[in-house]
Design a protein around this motif. Structure first.
Motif, PDB file in Angstrom:
ATOM      1  N   SER A   1       0.727  -1.092   0.052  1.00 31.46           N
ATOM      2  CA  SER A   1      -0.152  -0.087  -0.017  1.00 31.46           C
ATOM      3  C   SER A   1       0.794   1.369  -0.247  1.00 31.46           C
ATOM      4  CB  SER A   1      -1.047   0.235   1.093  1.00 31.46           C
ATOM      5  OG  SER A   1      -0.225   0.052   2.336  1.00 31.46           O
ATOM      6  N   PRO A   2       0.428   2.289  -0.536  1.00 34.36           N
ATOM      7  CA  PRO A   2       1.139   3.640  -0.629  1.00 34.36           C
ATOM      8  C   PRO A   2       1.808   4.126   0.830  1.00 34.36           C
ATOM      9  CG  PRO A   2      -0.628   3.669  -1.864  1.00 34.36           C
ATOM     10  CD  PRO A   2      -1.185   2.644  -1.170  1.00 34.36           C
ATOM     11  N   THR A   3       1.030   3.838   1.663  1.00 37.95           N
ATOM     12  CA  THR A   3       1.594   4.285   3.074  1.00 37.95           C
ATOM     13  C   THR A   3       2.995   3.427   3.507  1.00 37.95           C
ATOM     14  OG1 THR A   3       0.158   3.072   4.340  1.00 37.95           O
ATOM     15  CG2 THR A   3      -0.671   5.077   3.620  1.00 37.95           C
ATOM     16  N   MET A   4       3.160   2.339   2.960  1.00 34.73           N
ATOM     17  CA  MET A   4       4.033   1.379   3.325  1.00 34.73           C
ATOM     18  C   MET A   4       5.332   1.134   2.343  1.00 34.73           C
ATOM     19  SD  MET A   4       3.075   0.409   6.315  1.00 34.73           S
ATOM     20  CE  MET A   4       3.865  -0.994   6.940  1.00 34.73           C
ATOM     21  N   ILE A   5       5.020   1.919   1.229  1.00 32.64           N
ATOM     22  CA  ILE A   5       6.196   1.872   0.133  1.00 32.64           C
ATOM     23  C   ILE A   5       7.608   2.127   0.833  1.00 32.64           C
ATOM     24  CG2 ILE A   5       7.255   2.836  -1.775  1.00 32.64           C
ATOM     25  CD1 ILE A   5       4.441   2.684  -2.693  1.00 32.64           C
ATOM     26  N   ASN A   6       7.838   3.137   1.681  1.00 31.17           N
ATOM     27  CA  ASN A   6       9.151   3.430   2.230  1.00 31.17           C
ATOM     28  C   ASN A   6       9.317   2.908   3.698  1.00 31.17           C
ATOM     29  OD1 ASN A   6       9.736   5.040  -0.169  1.00 31.17           O
ATOM     30  ND2 ASN A   6       8.401   6.814   0.827  1.00 31.17           N
ATOM     31  N   THR A   7       8.608   1.955   4.030  1.00 34.00           N
ATOM     32  CA  THR A   7       8.619   1.237   5.383  1.00 34.00           C
ATOM     33  C   THR A   7       9.352   0.068   5.350  1.00 34.00           C
ATOM     34  OG1 THR A   7       6.541   2.235   6.031  1.00 34.00           O
ATOM     35  CG2 THR A   7       7.503   0.648   7.251  1.00 34.00           C
ATOM     36  N   PRO A   8      10.372  -0.145   5.909  1.00 33.30           N
ATOM     37  CA  PRO A   8      11.358  -1.508   6.108  1.00 33.30           C
ATOM     38  C   PRO A   8      10.309  -2.631   6.631  1.00 33.30           C
ATOM     39  CG  PRO A   8      12.575   0.035   6.683  1.00 33.30           C
ATOM     40  CD  PRO A   8      11.164   0.790   6.642  1.00 33.30           C
ATOM     41  N   GLN A   9       9.959  -3.598   5.920  1.00 29.76           N
ATOM     42  CA  GLN A   9       8.985  -4.611   6.405  1.00 29.76           C
ATOM     43  C   GLN A   9       9.934  -6.294   6.315  1.00 29.76           C
ATOM     44  OE1 GLN A   9       5.306  -4.591   4.238  1.00 29.76           O
ATOM     45  NE2 GLN A   9       5.905  -2.697   3.599  1.00 29.76           N
ATOM     46  N   ALA A  10      11.121  -6.232   5.688  1.00 29.88           N
ATOM     47  CA  ALA A  10      11.842  -7.432   5.767  1.00 29.88           C
ATOM     48  C   ALA A  10      13.412  -7.194   5.710  1.00 29.88           C
ATOM     49  CB  ALA A  10      11.481  -8.426   4.420  1.00 29.88           C
ATOM     50  N   LEU A  11      14.113  -7.947   6.421  1.00 30.97           N
ATOM     51  CA  LEU A  11      15.490  -7.777   6.552  1.00 30.97           C
ATOM     52  C   LEU A  11      16.058  -9.146   6.340  1.00 30.97           C
ATOM     53  CD1 LEU A  11      18.087  -6.153   7.450  1.00 30.97           C
ATOM     54  CD2 LEU A  11      17.501  -7.055   9.807  1.00 30.97           C
ATOM     55  N   VAL A  12      17.279  -8.972   5.298  1.00 26.87           N
ATOM     56  CA  VAL A  12      18.103 -10.169   4.927  1.00 26.87           C
ATOM     57  C   VAL A  12      19.409  -9.658   5.454  1.00 26.87           C
ATOM     58  CG1 VAL A  12      18.837 -11.743   3.062  1.00 26.87           C
ATOM     59  CG2 VAL A  12      16.566 -10.800   2.994  1.00 26.87           C
ATOM     60  N   LEU A  13      20.134 -10.782   6.315  1.00 24.57           N
ATOM     61  CA  LEU A  13      21.577 -10.584   6.701  1.00 24.57           C
ATOM     62  C   LEU A  13      22.468 -11.589   6.169  1.00 24.57           C
ATOM     63  CD1 LEU A  13      21.078  -9.816  10.622  1.00 24.57           C
ATOM     64  CD2 LEU A  13      21.285  -8.104   8.804  1.00 24.57           C
ATOM     65  N   ALA A  14      23.499 -11.057   5.520  1.00 24.41           N
ATOM     66  CA  ALA A  14      24.395 -11.634   4.905  1.00 24.41           C
ATOM     67  C   ALA A  14      26.119 -11.475   5.596  1.00 24.41           C
ATOM     68  CB  ALA A  14      24.669 -11.622   3.419  1.00 24.41           C
TER      69      ALA A  14
ATOM     70  N   GLY B   1       5.536  -0.807  -7.020  1.00 23.86           N
ATOM     71  CA  GLY B   1       5.889  -0.305  -5.596  1.00 23.86           C
ATOM     72  C   GLY B   1       6.847  -0.750  -4.815  1.00 23.86           C
ATOM     73  N   LEU B   2       7.444  -2.014  -5.389  1.00 24.38           N
ATOM     74  CA  LEU B   2       8.549  -2.644  -4.650  1.00 24.38           C
ATOM     75  C   LEU B   2       9.903  -1.747  -4.492  1.00 24.38           C
ATOM     76  CD1 LEU B   2      10.109  -5.252  -3.261  1.00 24.38           C
ATOM     77  CD2 LEU B   2      10.742  -5.679  -5.407  1.00 24.38           C
ATOM     78  N   THR B   3      10.486  -1.651  -3.334  1.00 25.58           N
ATOM     79  CA  THR B   3      11.560  -0.860  -2.881  1.00 25.58           C
ATOM     80  C   THR B   3      12.757  -1.799  -2.155  1.00 25.58           C
ATOM     81  OG1 THR B   3      10.531   0.157  -0.925  1.00 25.58           O
ATOM     82  CG2 THR B   3      10.630   1.340  -3.129  1.00 25.58           C
ATOM     83  N   ALA B   4      13.792  -1.731  -2.557  1.00 24.49           N
ATOM     84  CA  ALA B   4      14.796  -2.588  -1.895  1.00 24.49           C
ATOM     85  C   ALA B   4      16.166  -1.788  -1.757  1.00 24.49           C
ATOM     86  CB  ALA B   4      14.959  -3.811  -2.371  1.00 24.49           C
ATOM     87  N   GLY B   5      17.006  -1.959  -0.745  1.00 22.91           N
ATOM     88  CA  GLY B   5      18.281  -1.236  -0.714  1.00 22.91           C
ATOM     89  C   GLY B   5      19.305  -1.992   0.142  1.00 22.91           C
ATOM     90  N   LEU B   6      20.374  -1.518   0.514  1.00 23.89           N
ATOM     91  CA  LEU B   6      21.480  -2.267   0.883  1.00 23.89           C
ATOM     92  C   LEU B   6      21.900  -1.490   2.291  1.00 23.89           C
ATOM     93  CD1 LEU B   6      23.865  -2.709  -2.125  1.00 23.89           C
ATOM     94  CD2 LEU B   6      22.702  -4.530  -0.927  1.00 23.89           C
ATOM     95  N   SER B   7      22.222  -2.103   3.237  1.00 27.64           N
ATOM     96  CA  SER B   7      22.676  -1.855   4.535  1.00 27.64           C
ATOM     97  C   SER B   7      24.095  -2.472   4.792  1.00 27.64           C
ATOM     98  CB  SER B   7      22.015  -2.141   5.692  1.00 27.64           C
ATOM     99  OG  SER B   7      22.601  -1.762   6.977  1.00 27.64           O
ATOM    100  N   ILE B   8      25.158  -1.876   4.017  1.00 29.39           N
ATOM    101  CA  ILE B   8      26.686  -2.292   4.179  1.00 29.39           C
ATOM    102  C   ILE B   8      27.484  -1.410   4.252  1.00 29.39           C
ATOM    103  CG2 ILE B   8      25.901  -4.366   2.734  1.00 29.39           C
ATOM    104  CD1 ILE B   8      27.231  -2.748   0.143  1.00 29.39           C
ATOM    105  N   PRO B   9      28.647  -1.700   4.747  1.00 33.24           N
ATOM    106  CA  PRO B   9      29.704  -0.556   4.830  1.00 33.24           C
ATOM    107  C   PRO B   9      30.061   0.097   3.660  1.00 33.24           C
ATOM    108  CG  PRO B   9      30.454  -2.577   5.852  1.00 33.24           C
ATOM    109  CD  PRO B   9      29.383  -2.837   5.053  1.00 33.24           C
TER     110      PRO B   9
END
Length: 534
Positions: A180-193, A215-223
């Protein structure tokens, strides 16, 4: 030629072995911005969070590699990212241990034979077809119904490389998001590698499989470099990252974890078995909602780690294999007897001509060894690249992308690249140093992951282990016994014969391999696939 058992008693003429600094510290504290948060074997953690999450563009040069295997299903990195093609669908029966004793094996969704049976949204199904899946692999037949059922249940999954584990947990993520539009920018799943390289590869799979999902958005949390940090935080639905950086971002509220529904640990056995990474994973989990679904996947799960994993993912459904079933079919495992350490380097130089037939990875124990070999080989006009935890993030990305695209043919590395990395063209893996666990014991699990960088998903591959002295003889014998495989000894004094043996394997056909192929051909860039690089 003497057997391995006979050679264990030989005099040891090798030089003292270096300590495995890559498996103990994970990074060079003098090489900013990497400052390890704990004692880990992966150089991916910083004391201060990196928050630049924008994926970079696809390297167009890698698209040509799709043509070789365009009719096969994929897992790991996809064709446009230089990844392998084909799903390894072994003949064994997948063992499922259900946490719910009342679960009914006769339930129609206990096991499925088609993706359509799962009741997925049509846009998710389109992504599956784009990945060139026509039917689930054996691991997916059992795992997907358990992953997708409601209410969500935890899972611990173990299966060989290339059997569809990545696709399975990505499919679960895509199915559980609120678009839904209100959740597009809300983190809902986390994958750790465990490494930035694997995190970038997983992001690529998510973006290709989810390329039809509106509406799918995904990004990285890496150094990453300080100058590129995004101080506003990470505003995407799926976050893929390394544990230390992710933990720091959550604490700083640069990653708001209040709505995360699913936590996935890829290469979970290594993550939980390492003191630093294990502590970080626990801390991340404690910062997430108590109701999350926890999913652990790996190609290997030693017994001592399974017990710990069961506590990390309580009441989990378990899909596991005996370690005897984990050897990689299609990989010819060879070893070369070298009189001493100097002869090991000479053998490596001799092998160089064979390394450039496709692409090759040379695994060493320490970053000092890697840099020394790189410098010496380059001075002798042998073109090689080197990637260790000492390099900064941007440098590592350039090196791995160059290797994926085929610009670099030979890569020297430590265990930082032993897990999960999928590069289609790799046909030869050289164990310059055999892996140990940092405590002086042979590490068959890491050996398996290392050689699994070749022979990906049904392609033919070769691994050559260079051994010298009683200790390394003992190690190769222990690995051989652990997996119940015969390793062929190469004749050290006859390089014509060595070349003939290796070339014959590399150039052999794929006939007789137990791998699925399909007639579906998908364009790597069609239908709105997002741009990214792996």
């Amino acid at each position: 030629m003497a057997s391995l058992e006979d050679r264990i008693s030989k005099p040891d003429n090798s030089q003292p072995e270096e300590k495995d600094t890559e498996s103990s510290t994970g990074t060079n504290v003098n090489a900013a911005p990497f400052v390890p948060s704990g004692s880990t074997s992966w150089a991916d953690e910083t004391a201060e969070a990196a928050t630049n999450s924008e994926p970079s563009a696809v390297n167009a040069k890698a698209e040509k590699e799709m043509s070789e295997m365009s009719q096969a299903q994929t897992d790991g990195a996809s064709g446009p990212l230089g990844g392998s093609s084909g799903i390894y669908d072994p003949s064994y029966e997948v063992n499922v241990q259900l946490s719910d004793l009342q679960a009914n094996p006769d339930d129609p969704l206990y096991s499925i034979k088609s993706f359509e049976e799962l009741g997925l949204h049509e846009n998710i199904l389109k992504g599956i077809y784009q990945m060139r899946f026509t039917k689930p692999s054996k691991i997916q037949e059992k795992a997907l119904p358990l992953l997708l059922r409601n209410p969500p249940t935890n899972m611990i999954g173990q299966s060989q490389s290339g059997t569809g584990k990545t696709a399975a947990f990505v499919l679960n993520l895509l199915s559980r998001l609120d678009y839904s539009p209100t959740m597009i920018n809300t983190p809902q799943a986390l994958v750790l590698a465990p490494s930035r390289e694997l995190a970038r590869q997983i992001l690529g799979v998510i973006q290709i499989m989810g390329s039809f999902v509106q509406g799918l958005t995904a990004g990285l949390s890496i150094p990453t470099d300080v100058a590129n940090r995004n101080r506003e935080g990470l505003r995407v639905q799926i976050v893929v990252g390394t544990p230390g950086t992710t933990m720091d971002m959550i604490r700083r509220r640069q990653l708001v974890a209040d709505h995360i529904k699913v936590l996935v640990l890829d290469e979970a056995d290594n993550m939980l078995d390492q003191q630093g990474l294990g502590d970080q994973c626990i801390r991340v989990k404690l910062l997430l909602p108590k109701t999350i679904q926890v999913v652990l996947f790996s190609a290997t799960f030693p017994d001592q780690v399974v017990e710990y994993a069961s506590k990390f993912a309580p009441n989990a459904n378990q899909i596991t294999l005996r370690h005897e079933e984990l050897t990689v079919e299609g990989i010819k495992q060879l070893y070369l007897d070298c009189p001493n350490e100097a002869a090991k380097y000479d053998a490596l130089v001799r092998l160089y001509g064979l390394m450039t037939i496709g692409s090759s990875i040379i695994f060493v124990r320490t970053r000092e060894t890697a840099l020394r070999i790189e410098r010496r080989m380059n001075e002798e006009n042998h073109t090689v690249a080197c990637l260790t935890g000492e390099y900064q993030g941007a440098q590592r990305d350039i090196i791995i992308d160059s290797f994926r695209s085929g610009q670099s043919k030979v890569l020297i590395t430590t265990n930082v690249l032993s897990r999960g990395i999928d590069v289609q063209t790799v046909s030869l893996v050289v164990n310059y140093d055999l892996p140990d666990d940092g405590r002086g014991h042979t590490d068959p699990q890491t050996y398996l992951h290392r050689i699994g960088r070749t022979g990906r998903f049904g392609r033919v591959g070769v691994s050559v282990s260079l051994i010298s002295g009683p200790r390394s003889y003992k190690m190769i014998k222990e690995i051989s016994d652990y997996f119940g495989v015969e390793m062929e000894s190469l004749p050290h004094g006859d390089w014509d014969q060595v070349e003939e043996i290796i070339k014959r394997v590399i150039k052999s056909s794929r006939a007789g391999s137990n791998f699925q192929t399909t007639n579906a051909v998908a364009s790597s860039s069609a239908n709105g696939t997002k741009d990214f690089s792996m």
